[in-house]
Design an enzyme around this catalytic site. Structure first.
Site, mmCIF file in Angstrom:
data_model
loop_
_atom_site.group_PDB
_atom_site.id
_atom_site.type_symbol
_atom_site.label_atom_id
_atom_site.label_comp_id
_atom_site.label_asym_id
_atom_site.label_seq_id
_atom_site.Cartn_x
_atom_site.Cartn_y
_atom_site.Cartn_z
ATOM 1 N N TYR A 54 1.807 -15.191 9.678
ATOM 2 C CA TYR A 54 1.006 -15.868 8.636
ATOM 3 C C TYR A 54 -0.454 -16.018 9.048
ATOM 4 C CZ TYR A 54 5.189 -16.272 5.927
ATOM 5 O OH TYR A 54 6.306 -15.944 5.205
ATOM 6 N N HIS A 105 6.207 -20.265 -4.071
ATOM 7 C CA HIS A 105 6.613 -19.873 -2.706
ATOM 8 C C HIS A 105 5.693 -20.433 -1.641
ATOM 9 C CE1 HIS A 105 8.890 -16.215 -4.538
ATOM 10 N NE2 HIS A 105 9.491 -17.372 -4.780
ATOM 11 N N SER A 174 8.026 -7.372 -9.022
ATOM 12 C CA SER A 174 9.141 -6.409 -9.154
ATOM 13 C C SER A 174 10.395 -7.104 -9.685
ATOM 14 C CB SER A 174 9.438 -5.774 -7.783
ATOM 15 O OG SER A 174 9.802 -6.807 -6.860
HETATM 16 N N1 APR Z 1 -1.425 -4.444 -10.712
HETATM 17 C C1 APR Z 1 -0.281 -5.044 -11.134
HETATM 18 N N2 APR Z 1 0.915 -4.885 -10.529
HETATM 19 C C2 APR Z 1 0.947 -4.077 -9.448
HETATM 20 C C3 APR Z 1 -0.201 -3.425 -8.937
HETATM 21 C C4 APR Z 1 -1.419 -3.633 -9.623
HETATM 22 N N3 APR Z 1 -2.557 -3.044 -9.227
HETATM 23 N N4 APR Z 1 0.180 -2.688 -7.843
HETATM 24 C C5 APR Z 1 1.511 -2.900 -7.682
HETATM 25 N N5 APR Z 1 1.970 -3.713 -8.654
HETATM 26 C C6 APR Z 1 3.339 -4.189 -8.869
HETATM 27 C C7 APR Z 1 4.442 -3.282 -8.348
HETATM 28 O O1 APR Z 1 4.711 -2.247 -9.283
HETATM 29 C C8 APR Z 1 5.585 -4.263 -8.218
HETATM 30 O O2 APR Z 1 6.299 -4.401 -9.439
HETATM 31 O O3 APR Z 1 3.500 -5.393 -8.169
HETATM 32 C C9 APR Z 1 4.883 -5.587 -7.903
HETATM 33 C C10 APR Z 1 5.026 -5.990 -6.454
HETATM 34 O O4 APR Z 1 6.384 -6.270 -6.216
HETATM 35 P P1 APR Z 1 6.780 -6.962 -4.831
HETATM 36 O O5 APR Z 1 6.049 -6.299 -3.716
HETATM 37 O O6 APR Z 1 8.266 -7.041 -4.807
HETATM 38 O O7 APR Z 1 6.136 -8.425 -4.963
HETATM 39 P P2 APR Z 1 6.757 -9.679 -5.707
HETATM 40 O O8 APR Z 1 7.561 -9.279 -6.903
HETATM 41 O O9 APR Z 1 5.645 -10.633 -5.932
HETATM 42 O O10 APR Z 1 7.753 -10.283 -4.579
HETATM 43 C C11 APR Z 1 8.374 -11.514 -4.885
HETATM 44 O O11 APR Z 1 9.303 -11.558 -2.663
HETATM 45 O O12 APR Z 1 9.097 -11.311 -0.397
HETATM 46 C C12 APR Z 1 9.108 -12.224 -1.411
HETATM 47 O O13 APR Z 1 8.066 -14.299 -1.322
HETATM 48 C C13 APR Z 1 7.795 -12.948 -1.478
HETATM 49 O O14 APR Z 1 6.707 -13.823 -3.444
HETATM 50 C C14 APR Z 1 7.308 -12.658 -2.880
HETATM 51 C C15 APR Z 1 8.577 -12.288 -3.613
#
Ligand code: APR
Length: 229
Positions: A54, A105, A174
């Site tokens: 972190y 989170h 996602s």
């Molecule tokens: N603009 C919008 N969305 C985007 C962009 C962009 N430029 N680039 C990527 N993405 C999208 C991807 O297509 C994907 O659907 O952002 C999403 C990222 O997904 P993850 O990496 O899984 O992130 P997230 O959904 O926020 O994860 C949820 O998982 O690990 C835990 O606590 C952590 O809060 C996090 C949680």
């Protein structure tokens, strides 16, 4: 009467600010074993490793600025009572000027006493690093982050916000992680739902998907929403 606009954001919201997402190729969970650096078990097993993970995220955040997407959400406050529920731990929504931000989170720029959850401390930009030996106000501290295997303390207020929304928007997630991914199910029938993501996860029929990045997506969405205000 101004309509209530509720927006749920994930890591993709900050991607255009240079902050890594978690599950895209090259994402954080490809670089680090998630259960070592972001779980309750991992913190128990090796707290120094978690503190360092972190610390590195905070240094990355210092180099980042709010992007057009963050700023576009602030602009929507001109027409709507706008509430953001974010899975992100960065402070880019706040730095862009969003007034109502609920962090599901946790918050990267904060730590809290290990022996008292209510003692929460904001880290200054000149003292970003913590270790298992860091003492603040007489307390050993931990990242103010919801680790995997821990409960999400603000979920109930988040579901209340979504159940009161006149318009619900999902940006850059996602939809892999619950309970955050389940917020969609608290929307009242008939309320319009939009989802901005260049690589969207599957969503129920009736959701309007804008298959693009946050910056462009919020710009396109604003044109649609201004007609709904
Ligand atoms: N603009 C919008 N969305 C985007 C962009 C962009 N430029 N680039 C990527 N993405 C999208 C991807 O297509 C994907 O659907 O952002 C999403 C990222 O997904 P993850 O990496 O899984 O992130 P997230 O959904 O926020 O994860 C949820 O998982 O690990 C835990 O606590 C952590 O809060 C996090 C949680």
């Amino acid at each position: 009467m101004r309509k209530k606009l509720v927006i749920s954001t994930g890591a993709g919201m900050s991607a255009e600010s240079g902050i890594s997402t978690f599950r895209d190729s090259g994402g954080l969970w490809e670089q680090y074993p998630v259960m070592d650096v972001a779980s309750a078990e991992g913190f128990e097993r090796n707290p120094a490793l978690v503190h360092n993970f972190y610390n590195a995220r905070r240094h990355d955040l210092m180099k980042a600025q709010p992007n057009a997407g963050h700023k576009g959400l602030v602009k929507l406050e001109e027409w709507f009572d706008t509430y953001i529920i974010t899975q992100n731990v960065d402070d880019l929504h706040e730095r862009a000027g969003s007034k109502h931000v609920l962090h599901l989170h946790g918050e990267l720029m904060k730590v809290r006493a290990i022996d008292n959850d209510t003692q929460i401390y904001e880290l200054e930009s000149d003292s970003l690093d913590t270790t298992p030996d860091t003492i603040i106000n007489g307390h050993h501290v931990r990242p103010h982050i919801v680790f995997f295997q821990e409960a999400v303390p603000c979920f109930e207020p988040a579901t209340k916000l979504v159940s009161q929304a006149d318009i619900f928007v999902i940006i850059g997630t996602s939809l892999n992680v619950y309970p955050a991914a389940g917020l969609l199910h608290y929307v009242r029938p008939g309320v319009p739902v939009f989802y901005i993501d260049p690589n969207p996860a599957s969503v129920p029929p009736g959701v309007t998907v804008l298959k693009t990045g946050a910056g462009k997506g919020v710009e396109e969405l604003t044109k649609i929403l201004v007609a709904l205000k």
